[in-house]
Write a protein that holds these residues in place. Sequence first.
Motif, PDB file in Angstrom:
ATOM      1  N   ILE A  96     -20.600 -48.509 -66.289  1.00 38.96           N
ATOM      2  CA  ILE A  96     -22.017 -48.199 -66.080  1.00 38.96           C
ATOM      3  C   ILE A  96     -22.878 -49.423 -66.393  1.00 38.96           C
ATOM      4  N   TYR A  97     -22.569 -50.102 -67.498  1.00 32.97           N
ATOM      5  CA  TYR A  97     -23.327 -51.295 -67.882  1.00 32.97           C
ATOM      6  C   TYR A  97     -23.196 -52.393 -66.832  1.00 32.97           C
ATOM      7  N   SER A  98     -21.962 -52.594 -66.319  1.00 38.20           N
ATOM      8  CA  SER A  98     -21.734 -53.652 -65.326  1.00 38.20           C
ATOM      9  C   SER A  98     -22.516 -53.381 -64.061  1.00 38.20           C
ATOM     10  N   LYS A  99     -22.547 -52.110 -63.631  1.00 35.22           N
ATOM     11  CA  LYS A  99     -23.297 -51.766 -62.421  1.00 35.22           C
ATOM     12  C   LYS A  99     -24.790 -52.016 -62.620  1.00 35.22           C
ATOM     13  N   ALA A 100     -25.288 -51.658 -63.793  1.00 36.08           N
ATOM     14  CA  ALA A 100     -26.704 -51.896 -64.068  1.00 36.08           C
ATOM     15  C   ALA A 100     -27.024 -53.380 -64.094  1.00 36.08           C
ATOM     16  N   ARG A 101     -26.129 -54.166 -64.685  1.00 39.42           N
ATOM     17  CA  ARG A 101     -26.354 -55.610 -64.759  1.00 39.42           C
ATOM     18  C   ARG A 101     -26.330 -56.246 -63.377  1.00 39.42           C
ATOM     19  N   ARG A 102     -25.369 -55.814 -62.528  1.00 39.93           N
ATOM     20  CA  ARG A 102     -25.328 -56.360 -61.165  1.00 39.93           C
ATOM     21  C   ARG A 102     -26.585 -55.991 -60.386  1.00 39.93           C
ATOM     22  N   GLY A 139     -15.040 -46.248 -73.635  1.00 36.69           N
ATOM     23  CA  GLY A 139     -15.547 -47.609 -73.543  1.00 36.69           C
ATOM     24  C   GLY A 139     -15.458 -48.172 -72.139  1.00 36.69           C
ATOM     25  N   VAL A 140     -14.375 -47.824 -71.436  1.00 36.12           N
ATOM     26  CA  VAL A 140     -14.199 -48.282 -70.054  1.00 36.12           C
ATOM     27  C   VAL A 140     -15.306 -47.723 -69.164  1.00 36.12           C
ATOM     28  N   VAL A 141     -15.594 -46.437 -69.320  1.00 38.74           N
ATOM     29  CA  VAL A 141     -16.649 -45.814 -68.513  1.00 38.74           C
ATOM     30  C   VAL A 141     -18.010 -46.420 -68.848  1.00 38.74           C
ATOM     31  N   ALA A 142     -18.267 -46.612 -70.142  1.00 40.46           N
ATOM     32  CA  ALA A 142     -19.540 -47.207 -70.549  1.00 40.46           C
ATOM     33  C   ALA A 142     -19.694 -48.618 -69.997  1.00 40.46           C
ATOM     34  N   ASN A 143     -18.594 -49.392 -70.023  1.00 42.71           N
ATOM     35  CA  ASN A 143     -18.640 -50.757 -69.503  1.00 42.71           C
ATOM     36  C   ASN A 143     -18.887 -50.765 -68.005  1.00 42.71           C
ATOM     37  N   HIS A 194      -3.127 -49.978 -66.517  1.00 47.31           N
ATOM     38  CA  HIS A 194      -4.122 -49.095 -65.894  1.00 47.31           C
ATOM     39  C   HIS A 194      -5.548 -49.556 -66.134  1.00 47.31           C
ATOM     40  N   LEU A 195      -5.792 -50.332 -67.186  1.00 50.43           N
ATOM     41  CA  LEU A 195      -7.102 -50.972 -67.312  1.00 50.43           C
ATOM     42  C   LEU A 195      -7.340 -51.919 -66.145  1.00 50.43           C
ATOM     43  N   TYR A 196      -6.305 -52.700 -65.827  1.00 48.99           N
ATOM     44  CA  TYR A 196      -6.389 -53.603 -64.665  1.00 48.99           C
ATOM     45  C   TYR A 196      -6.581 -52.794 -63.387  1.00 48.99           C
ATOM     46  N   ALA A 197      -5.768 -51.741 -63.229  1.00 50.75           N
ATOM     47  CA  ALA A 197      -5.845 -50.936 -62.010  1.00 50.75           C
ATOM     48  C   ALA A 197      -7.217 -50.265 -61.886  1.00 50.75           C
ATOM     49  N   PHE A 198      -7.725 -49.748 -62.983  1.00 50.28           N
ATOM     50  CA  PHE A 198      -9.027 -49.079 -62.931  1.00 50.28           C
ATOM     51  C   PHE A 198     -10.114 -50.020 -62.442  1.00 50.28           C
ATOM     52  N   SER A 199     -10.110 -51.243 -62.944  1.00 46.51           N
ATOM     53  CA  SER A 199     -11.151 -52.196 -62.539  1.00 46.51           C
ATOM     54  C   SER A 199     -11.071 -52.488 -61.053  1.00 46.51           C
ATOM     55  N   ARG A 200      -9.835 -52.572 -60.502  1.00 37.39           N
ATOM     56  CA  ARG A 200      -9.679 -52.842 -59.071  1.00 37.39           C
ATOM     57  C   ARG A 200     -10.100 -51.644 -58.237  1.00 37.39           C
ATOM     58  N   PHE A 201      -9.696 -50.457 -58.629  1.00 44.09           N
ATOM     59  CA  PHE A 201     -10.055 -49.256 -57.866  1.00 44.09           C
ATOM     60  C   PHE A 201     -11.556 -48.988 -57.931  1.00 44.09           C
ATOM     61  N   ALA A 202     -12.155 -49.227 -59.097  1.00 48.72           N
ATOM     62  CA  ALA A 202     -13.594 -49.016 -59.230  1.00 48.72           C
ATOM     63  C   ALA A 202     -14.364 -49.980 -58.339  1.00 48.72           C
ATOM     64  N   ALA A 203     -13.874 -51.224 -58.243  1.00 50.16           N
ATOM     65  CA  ALA A 203     -14.530 -52.203 -57.372  1.00 50.16           C
ATOM     66  C   ALA A 203     -14.486 -51.769 -55.918  1.00 50.16           C
ATOM     67  N   SER A 242      -8.271 -42.774 -57.269  1.00 47.27           N
ATOM     68  CA  SER A 242      -7.268 -43.609 -57.937  1.00 47.27           C
ATOM     69  C   SER A 242      -7.782 -44.106 -59.285  1.00 47.27           C
ATOM     70  N   ALA A 243      -9.084 -44.429 -59.349  1.00 44.58           N
ATOM     71  CA  ALA A 243      -9.663 -44.882 -60.605  1.00 44.58           C
ATOM     72  C   ALA A 243      -9.556 -43.794 -61.675  1.00 44.58           C
ATOM     73  N   ALA A 244      -9.799 -42.547 -61.259  1.00 46.17           N
ATOM     74  CA  ALA A 244      -9.701 -41.437 -62.213  1.00 46.17           C
ATOM     75  C   ALA A 244      -8.273 -41.261 -62.708  1.00 46.17           C
ATOM     76  N   SER A 245      -7.300 -41.492 -61.816  1.00 45.73           N
ATOM     77  CA  SER A 245      -5.898 -41.387 -62.211  1.00 45.73           C
ATOM     78  C   SER A 245      -5.568 -42.421 -63.280  1.00 45.73           C
ATOM     79  N   SER A 246      -6.027 -43.648 -63.082  1.00 51.91           N
ATOM     80  CA  SER A 246      -5.790 -44.694 -64.081  1.00 51.91           C
ATOM     81  C   SER A 246      -6.526 -44.385 -65.379  1.00 51.91           C
ATOM     82  N   LEU A 247      -7.729 -43.862 -65.261  1.00 51.72           N
ATOM     83  CA  LEU A 247      -8.492 -43.534 -66.453  1.00 51.72           C
ATOM     84  C   LEU A 247      -7.784 -42.467 -67.292  1.00 51.72           C
ATOM     85  N   THR A 248      -7.064 -41.573 -66.625  1.00 56.97           N
ATOM     86  CA  THR A 248      -6.294 -40.554 -67.344  1.00 56.97           C
ATOM     87  C   THR A 248      -5.227 -41.199 -68.214  1.00 56.97           C
TER      88      THR A 248
END
Length: 384
Positions: free
Chosen positions: A299-305, A293-297, A260-269, A275-281
């Motif tokens: 937010i950080y990734s979006k800011a960096r991009r 940590g996933v949520v914080a990362n 679900h870490l993998y799935a979350f990254s794909r759904f968030a992209a 679906s991302a929220a389902s994986s985060l659960t």
Amino acid sequence: MKISAVSDISVAVIIPAYNAGRYLAQTLQCVIDQTHKALEIVVVEDGSTDDTASICRRFAAGDARIRVLSTENRGVAAARNTGIGATTSGYIAFLDADDLWHPTYVERMLSALHPLPRAWGAVYALHRFIDPEGNCLRSGSSLSARDSILARHLVFRFVGNGSGFMIRRAVVDRIGGYDPSYARHGIGGCEDFDFELRTAEHFKIETVPLGLVGYRVHSEAMSSDKSRMARSLVAVSEQCIGRNPELPAFVVSCARASAHLYAFSRFAALKDWHSAASSLTYIYQHSPMLALGVVANLIYSKARRGARRAFSKALPAGEPKENNLQKFAEIDPLLPLVGGWSHFRSRSLLRRLSEIDRSGECAVATSRRGLDARRPKRPSSASM
């Protein structure tokens, strides 16, 4: 073992090809250029509508080792199974039609696997990411493991793609081929991971921890469908968990979190937040701190991009970009890979999973299951 001791051993190379005209010639040439020459090369032309078939015929006319099998389009798993059934070699290697091998790939893989006892059914290599032109973008993960690796592979997914796996034919005799039902359920993409896990359930697995595979990244690749890949990986992980009730609860929890870490990254992209929220659960159930940590990362990734885009716009118009990329074929295979560790994929987790693998806690009671191992349960698109 000396290379000369395996030089006469035949290896079947299975290449499924669907609308692969842009890359197939490079892929076939990298097989022809292998230092190990005893090859049985089968290209399964899977109902392509481009010039794939003509490229296959041209290469087959120039190399008697190459055979071309044409089928209606049924997906990569069915194509690989067709290729397996059409070959007789005691060892089988798989290569996707857009990927590349280092010239010593087959030689190194066979030399690693052949001397081992029959309990060792497969060997895998690591990879480097390449662009459509064959330039190396970056190295894949440097992480690997050997011997009984079911728990570790379920969580860490060491192979990473379908082009870095060689098996003894005895593996197919024991577990059957690739499972085509994922594609029929609309969640094809991780059939190679499913096949690797089923292999690990019954055999020990060796590794050649070198970046001998060029894994091509491009928009037409199956892996570019982020939603399907996410759902496929989750389904494959759940199928493995269902087949193996002996798995400790800790391994099951880690495997689901990893998938679900993998799935979350794909759904968030894709901004598929439902679906991302389902994986985060699922991730939160494994570890609330990891979920935070996933949520914080994210937010950080979006800011960096955003900062990168702003910086790019600030550059003078027409400013040339440096291109220091190197061709995959020119890279020293002994050059070490880097990376693979993360907050979740930690050394402590790998050590604990290694202890579980060594202890036999993940051992499958194959004598009780008999031929059921050859008939994996059909995955469901509702597995997620």
